[in-house]
Every structure is written in structure tokens, then in C-alpha cells.
Design a protein around this motif. Structure first.
Motif, PDB file in Angstrom:
ATOM      1  N   PRO A 154       0.807  -1.223   0.000  1.00 19.61           N
ATOM      2  CA  PRO A 154       0.000   0.000   0.000  1.00 19.61           C
ATOM      3  C   PRO A 154       0.840   1.273   0.000  1.00 19.61           C
ATOM      4  O   PRO A 154       1.843   1.367   0.709  1.00 19.61           O
ATOM      5  N   VAL A 155       0.407   2.239  -0.796  1.00 18.43           N
ATOM      6  CA  VAL A 155       1.075   3.541  -0.902  1.00 18.43           C
ATOM      7  C   VAL A 155       0.024   4.630  -0.723  1.00 18.43           C
ATOM      8  O   VAL A 155      -0.983   4.653  -1.446  1.00 18.43           O
ATOM      9  N   LYS A 196       0.471  -0.288   8.062  1.00 17.34           N
ATOM     10  CA  LYS A 196       1.702   0.373   7.620  1.00 17.34           C
ATOM     11  C   LYS A 196       1.640   0.642   6.127  1.00 17.34           C
ATOM     12  O   LYS A 196       1.204  -0.220   5.343  1.00 17.34           O
ATOM     13  N   VAL A 197       2.042   1.849   5.710  1.00 21.35           N
ATOM     14  CA  VAL A 197       2.023   2.241   4.298  1.00 21.35           C
ATOM     15  C   VAL A 197       3.285   3.016   3.970  1.00 21.35           C
ATOM     16  O   VAL A 197       3.908   3.614   4.852  1.00 21.35           O
ATOM     17  N   SER A 198       3.678   3.008   2.722  1.00 19.08           N
ATOM     18  CA  SER A 198       4.616   4.010   2.237  1.00 19.08           C
ATOM     19  C   SER A 198       3.816   5.267   1.934  1.00 19.08           C
ATOM     20  O   SER A 198       2.623   5.199   1.617  1.00 19.08           O
ATOM     21  N   VAL A 223       4.668   4.054   8.947  1.00 17.72           N
ATOM     22  CA  VAL A 223       5.240   4.529   7.677  1.00 17.72           C
ATOM     23  C   VAL A 223       6.419   3.653   7.276  1.00 17.72           C
ATOM     24  O   VAL A 223       7.375   3.489   8.040  1.00 17.72           O
ATOM     25  N   ASP A 224       6.344   3.097   6.068  1.00 19.38           N
ATOM     26  CA  ASP A 224       7.425   2.274   5.533  1.00 19.38           C
ATOM     27  C   ASP A 224       8.449   3.182   4.854  1.00 19.38           C
ATOM     28  O   ASP A 224       9.420   3.603   5.464  1.00 19.38           O
ATOM     29  N   LEU A 249      10.024   2.869  -4.252  1.00 20.96           N
ATOM     30  CA  LEU A 249       9.101   2.180  -3.354  1.00 20.96           C
ATOM     31  C   LEU A 249       9.264   0.660  -3.469  1.00 20.96           C
ATOM     32  O   LEU A 249       9.099  -0.065  -2.482  1.00 20.96           O
ATOM     33  N   ALA A 250       9.584   0.178  -4.666  1.00 17.62           N
ATOM     34  CA  ALA A 250       9.718  -1.267  -4.870  1.00 17.62           C
ATOM     35  C   ALA A 250      10.951  -1.831  -4.174  1.00 17.62           C
ATOM     36  O   ALA A 250      11.007  -3.041  -3.903  1.00 17.62           O
ATOM     37  N   GLU A 251      11.925  -0.987  -3.875  1.00 11.36           N
ATOM     38  CA  GLU A 251      13.130  -1.447  -3.205  1.00 11.36           C
ATOM     39  C   GLU A 251      12.833  -1.982  -1.816  1.00 11.36           C
ATOM     40  O   GLU A 251      13.597  -2.782  -1.267  1.00 11.36           O
TER      41      GLU A 251
END
Length: 274
Positions: free
Chosen positions: A28-29, A97-99, A121-122, A271-273
Motif C-alpha cells: 500500500p502507498v 503500515k504504508v509508504s 510509515v514504511d 518504493l519497490a526497493e
């Protein structure tokens, strides 16, 4: 007046009926929009939601006081209220938890969220962000001091975009109409009254709290931004240990619109990292 696409899903977040976009699967973002007059999540993130939605679950709400989210009578528009709304949204959607990607005013909200609720928060992306002390620019003072007219909105669009071809009369008309829906301008005026330097100061985090942010952070800015100075992002990247800075040339305050394809690749890969 709505473009239709601006109204999506509704959930009660912290007691507030909230309009939000929810697209895609995966990690999730959360996208947090800026504070321009007539703004909504869709107006701010329309080139981003479909693209990032191919790689992530993208959540983009209309923040309390903006767009098509409920504006309860007597509500205070301040950081505590906005943070309560955001955490209420995460709770309502059962997202522990989200970015977070925050644009301008939304960057300040993202910083406060990461500092106050670090466990939620990621990864963190800050674009043209408020959140550190700075002397208010003429551009930001004009944005927050907007009085509704098509001509005024047209002038603001010229400030937002480096490429004037993006600041069309049609867009000015749409954003003007959004800014004069019932209750919208009243809420907007209540958020950033003069002297508007106070609004900048109220959103700034103390340096020690910014230094304590431990999330991997991507800081993005348009080199030619007339609203939020590039020095803000340069300051943030010095304060946040695990951070990097990407500056887009020939770009104003609308990185995600003026350079959407490159913005989406950059943010998506970052974000994919995680």
C-alpha cells in the motif's frame, strides 16, 4: 462542479466521510495532495494513480477540508486534525503500515506522520515539501491568499507550472469551479489566514524530530519551483540520514504532472526497493 473522476470511494475516517481513490494491488502507498485552491486527490495525482496502481495498491484521499471529503461544522484545520484524519483513514482501511508520498503541504503531513507514528510509515517520498522553516514565497502567499475568480486561478496556474502550456484556460475554469463549490472557499480561507507566514511555521517540524526520521526517504523538487524553494528539499536531505535528492530541471511545483512518466518510474522503483 466535478469532473466525475474526482469522486471515487467513501469511508468514514476518524468520524469524517472521506472521498478516496483506491487502485491496484500489492504494497500500500498513501498519496497526500497539496493545498492549492480547488485541489482534490484526483486533480493532484491524476497522472500518478493509474501508473503506480499497476505496481502497488494506491490510496489517495481528499484530505480534511479539501475536495469531496466531508467538512464538519466547527472543525479546526490544523496538524492535529489532519493527522487524526489520516490515521483514521489507515485504521478504517485496516492498513497498519504504508509508504507515503506527500506533495507540498502533503509533504508536511507526511513528515509529521512519519515522526509521530513511525510504526505506520514504511518508505517516504517528499515532493516540493513544506515542513522546515522558510520565509514564505510570493508564490505560496498568492496560493494561500487566493480569492475566487477565473482570472486569479489562471495566474496561479502560471505560478505552479514551468511549462505554461499546461496552464490552460480549460484547467483554470475547472479548478475555479472546484474552488467555489459550497463551503470550499470558506474552509480554504480558514486554513491559511494572513499573516500566512504563520501557516508555514505551524507546519515545520523541529530539526531534532526530522533528524530522528529513520525511514528510507526520497526527496524530489522542481528546480524552477516558484512556490516552495528548492532549499527546503536540500535542507531535508541534509537532516534525514537515509535520504536522497532528485531535482527535475525545467520543472515548477508540479513534478508529477510536468514530468509524470519519469516521476512515476523514479518513485515506483524507489518504493519497490522496500
Amino acid at each position: 462542479m466535478s469532473t466525475g473522476a474526482e469522486i471515487a470511494n467513501t469511508v468514514v475516517a476518524g468520524g469524517i466521510a472521506t472521498n478516496y481513490h483506491d487502485q491496484g494491488d500489492g504494497a500500500p502507498v498513501l498519496l497526500i495532495h497539496g493545498s492549492g485552491p480547488g485541489v482534490s486527490a484526483w486533480a493532484n495525482w491524476r497522472p500518478v494513480i493509474p501508473d503506480l496502481g499497476k505496481r502497488f495498491r494506491v490510496i489517495a484521499p481528499d484530505i480534511l477540508g479539501f475536495g469531496y471529503t466531508e467538512r464538519p461544522e466547527g472543525v479546526r484545520y490544523d496538524m492535529d486534525s489532519w493527522l487524526g484524519h489520516l490515521t483514521g483513514l489507515l485504521d478504517a482501511l485496516e492498513l497498519p503500515k504504508v509508504s507515503v508520498v506527500g506533495n507540498s503541504f502533503g509533504g508536511a503531513l507526511a513528515l509529521h506522520l512519519a515522526s509521530t507514528h513511525p510504526e505506520r510509515v514504511d518508505r517516504l517520498v517528499l515532493m516540493g515539501s513544506v515542513g522546515v522553516p522558510f520565509e514564505i514565497t510570493e508564490g505560496l502567499d498568492a496560493v494561500w491568499g487566493y480569492e475566487p475568480s477565473v482570472a486569479s486561478m489562471r495566474k496561479l496556474l502560471d505560478i505552479f507550472a514551468h511549462d505554461r502550456r499546461l496552464a490552460t484556460d480549460e484547467l483554470a475554469e475547472l479548478r475555479y469551479e472546484a474552488s467555489v463549490r459550497p463551503g470550499v472557499h470558506e474552509a480554504y480561507s480558514a486554513m491559511f489566514p494572513a499573516p500566512r507566514q504563520n501557516g508555514v511555521d505551524a507546519m515545520a517540524l523541529p530539526e531534532d524530530r526530522i533528524r530522528a526520521i529513520g525511514q528510507e526517504t526520497l526527496v524530489i523538487h522542481g528546480r524552477d519551483d516558484q512556490i516552495i524553494p528548492l532549499s527546503n528539499s536540500e535542507r531535508l536531505v541534509r537532516l534525514i540520514e537515509r535520504s536522497q535528492l532528485h531535482v527535475f530541471g525545467q520543472c515548477g511545483h508540479w513534478v508529477q504532472i510536468e514530468h509524470s512518466a519519469r516521476f512515476n518510474r523514479l518513485v515506483g522503483d524507489f518504493l519497490a526497493e522496500g
